[in-house]
Design a protein around this motif. Structure first.
Motif, mmCIF file in Angstrom:
data_model
loop_
_atom_site.group_PDB
_atom_site.id
_atom_site.type_symbol
_atom_site.label_atom_id
_atom_site.label_comp_id
_atom_site.label_asym_id
_atom_site.label_seq_id
_atom_site.Cartn_x
_atom_site.Cartn_y
_atom_site.Cartn_z
ATOM 1 N N LEU A 228 0.955 -1.401 0.331
ATOM 2 C CA LEU A 228 -0.230 0.094 0.009
ATOM 3 C C LEU A 228 0.479 1.213 0.075
ATOM 4 O O LEU A 228 0.842 2.419 -0.570
ATOM 5 N N ILE A 229 1.584 1.346 0.837
ATOM 6 C CA ILE A 229 2.795 2.451 1.043
ATOM 7 C C ILE A 229 3.752 2.361 -0.231
ATOM 8 O O ILE A 229 3.633 3.668 -0.612
ATOM 9 N N GLY A 230 3.790 1.442 -0.883
ATOM 10 C CA GLY A 230 4.686 1.695 -2.130
ATOM 11 C C GLY A 230 3.495 2.121 -3.465
ATOM 12 O O GLY A 230 3.992 2.845 -4.461
ATOM 13 N N VAL A 231 2.546 1.649 -3.367
ATOM 14 C CA VAL A 231 1.355 2.155 -4.360
ATOM 15 C C VAL A 231 1.468 3.583 -4.093
ATOM 16 O O VAL A 231 1.225 4.807 -4.684
ATOM 17 N N GLY A 232 1.549 4.515 -2.836
ATOM 18 C CA GLY A 232 0.883 5.973 -2.560
ATOM 19 C C GLY A 232 2.581 6.246 -2.694
ATOM 20 O O GLY A 232 2.475 7.404 -3.660
ATOM 21 N N ILE A 233 4.024 5.527 -3.190
ATOM 22 C CA ILE A 233 4.850 6.661 -3.068
ATOM 23 C C ILE A 233 4.507 6.667 -5.288
ATOM 24 O O ILE A 233 5.019 7.569 -5.423
ATOM 25 N N GLY A 234 4.416 5.729 -5.705
ATOM 26 C CA GLY A 234 4.556 5.866 -7.043
ATOM 27 C C GLY A 234 3.526 6.580 -7.566
ATOM 28 O O GLY A 234 3.668 7.644 -8.322
ATOM 29 N N LEU A 235 2.128 7.004 -7.055
ATOM 30 C CA LEU A 235 1.113 8.057 -6.905
ATOM 31 C C LEU A 235 2.148 9.760 -6.966
ATOM 32 O O LEU A 235 1.688 10.236 -7.857
ATOM 33 N N VAL A 236 2.672 9.402 -5.593
ATOM 34 C CA VAL A 236 3.636 10.844 -5.297
ATOM 35 C C VAL A 236 4.477 11.427 -6.409
ATOM 36 O O VAL A 236 4.511 12.615 -6.442
ATOM 37 N N CYS A 237 4.849 10.568 -6.931
ATOM 38 C CA CYS A 237 6.145 10.635 -7.910
ATOM 39 C C CYS A 237 5.580 11.308 -9.108
ATOM 40 O O CYS A 237 6.236 12.041 -10.389
ATOM 41 N N THR A 238 3.692 10.823 -9.308
ATOM 42 C CA THR A 238 3.720 11.964 -10.760
ATOM 43 C C THR A 238 2.928 12.279 -10.087
ATOM 44 O O THR A 238 1.935 13.218 -11.497
#
Length: 298
Positions: free
Chosen positions: A175-185
């Motif tokens: 979940l945190i990883g998916v959040g990081i991906g969204l943050v980067c975009t």
């Protein structure tokens, strides 16, 4: 007030004619940059979290490795490391490796879906989604139940990888990883789109700086705070704070122009500018609208 057309823009910028006043930001602009940086700070902290909160191995392979293990080479519990995540939860070395690495799979998924999410829902809502994933992930991590060492009643000191712990930990990191991906975009484009051209490069560095500060905080706090669960609670609180504060920032004016909502874009942009920057804001929005029309957007 109608936005100036192309002829008006050319007249305002011809030599000897009235110049457009500089595009100056107000204090609320910097508030928006700081609030949007919460999620990128959490990105850095999340990436660095596993290193200072776990030891190298569950059982030492030799006497010299006792200091970096949960169980010494002689089979006794190393009380000095009892507060470490893989020692308290009695994780095998394989499970500890999965805990540290599976976040990258989530990052990949979040990055691949981040573009369409930002295009369809807007960068502000994408940041809110990312913070929601952060909160859910850190909550799962915080709720992982401890596994007590009980040699008297047969509990032993071996790693157990209890199913509840495994699913909570792996789920939290995904979940945190998916959040990081969204943050980067979403975060970096949002910040640069909100900034005037004269400070856009400077503002663009805030994304990388906040990630590095998050990494620094993870390692320094991991060395100072003797409990991984406290760090999880701190990140949970940070995510909740971001969820509360992010709704007050305006949506990206560029995204609004792309959607054809030019008046809303003008309103949002002026929220972050001084009263003397009206003409500059309208000129910037008109330029973006012309570019969108040329690409068939809006």
């Amino acid at each position: 007030k109608e936005m100036p057309g192309r002829e008006e823009l050319e007249r305002l910028t011809r030599p000897g004619e009235t110049k457009i006043a500089p595009d100056n930001v107000c204090a609320f602009f910097y508030v928006c940059i700081c609030i949007s940086s919460i999620s990128s700070f959490m990105c850095g902290f999340s990436l660095g979290f596993s290193s200072p909160t776990t030891v190298a191995s569950y059982r030492a392979s030799g006497v010299s490795a006792d200091a970096a293990a949960c169980i010494t080479y002689n089979g006794t519990r190393n009380v000095n490391n009892s507060h470490m995540l893989n020692c308290e939860l009695r994780l095998s070395d394989e499970m500890t490796s999965w805990f540290g690495s599976i976040i990258n799979f989530g990052c990949l998924l979040g990055a691949l879906s981040g573009g369409p999410v930002c295009d369809y829902f807007g960068k502000k809502l994408a940041m809110i989604m990312a913070l929601g994933l952060y909160v859910a992930g850190w909550l799962c991590c915080s709720l992982a139940p401890s596994q007590a060492f009980d040699t008297v009643h047969g509990g032993g000191v071996e790693a157990t990888d209890m199913a509840t712990v495994v699913w909570l930990l792996l789920g939290s990191r995904m979940l945190i990883g998916v959040g990081i991906g969204l943050v980067c975009t979403s975060v970096s484009p949002y910040q640069t789109e909100l900034a005037p051209t004269n400070i856009r490069g400077l503002v663009g560095t805030s994304f990388q700086i906040s990630i590095v500060l998050g990494l620094l905080a993870a390692y320094s706090m991991g060395a100072l705070v003797p409990n991984w669960r406290i760090l999880s609670y701190l990140m949970l609180g940070c995510g909740v704070a971001g969820l509360v504060l992010t709704p007050i920032v305006p949506e990206s004016p560029v995204w609004l122009v792309h959607k054809g909502w030019c008046e809303k874009a003008r309103t949002n942009l002026l929220l972050t500018r001084t009263s003397s920057s009206v003409d500059a804001c309208e000129a910037a929005l008109e330029e973006e609208a012309v570019a969108c029309a040329a690409r068939g957007e809006g």
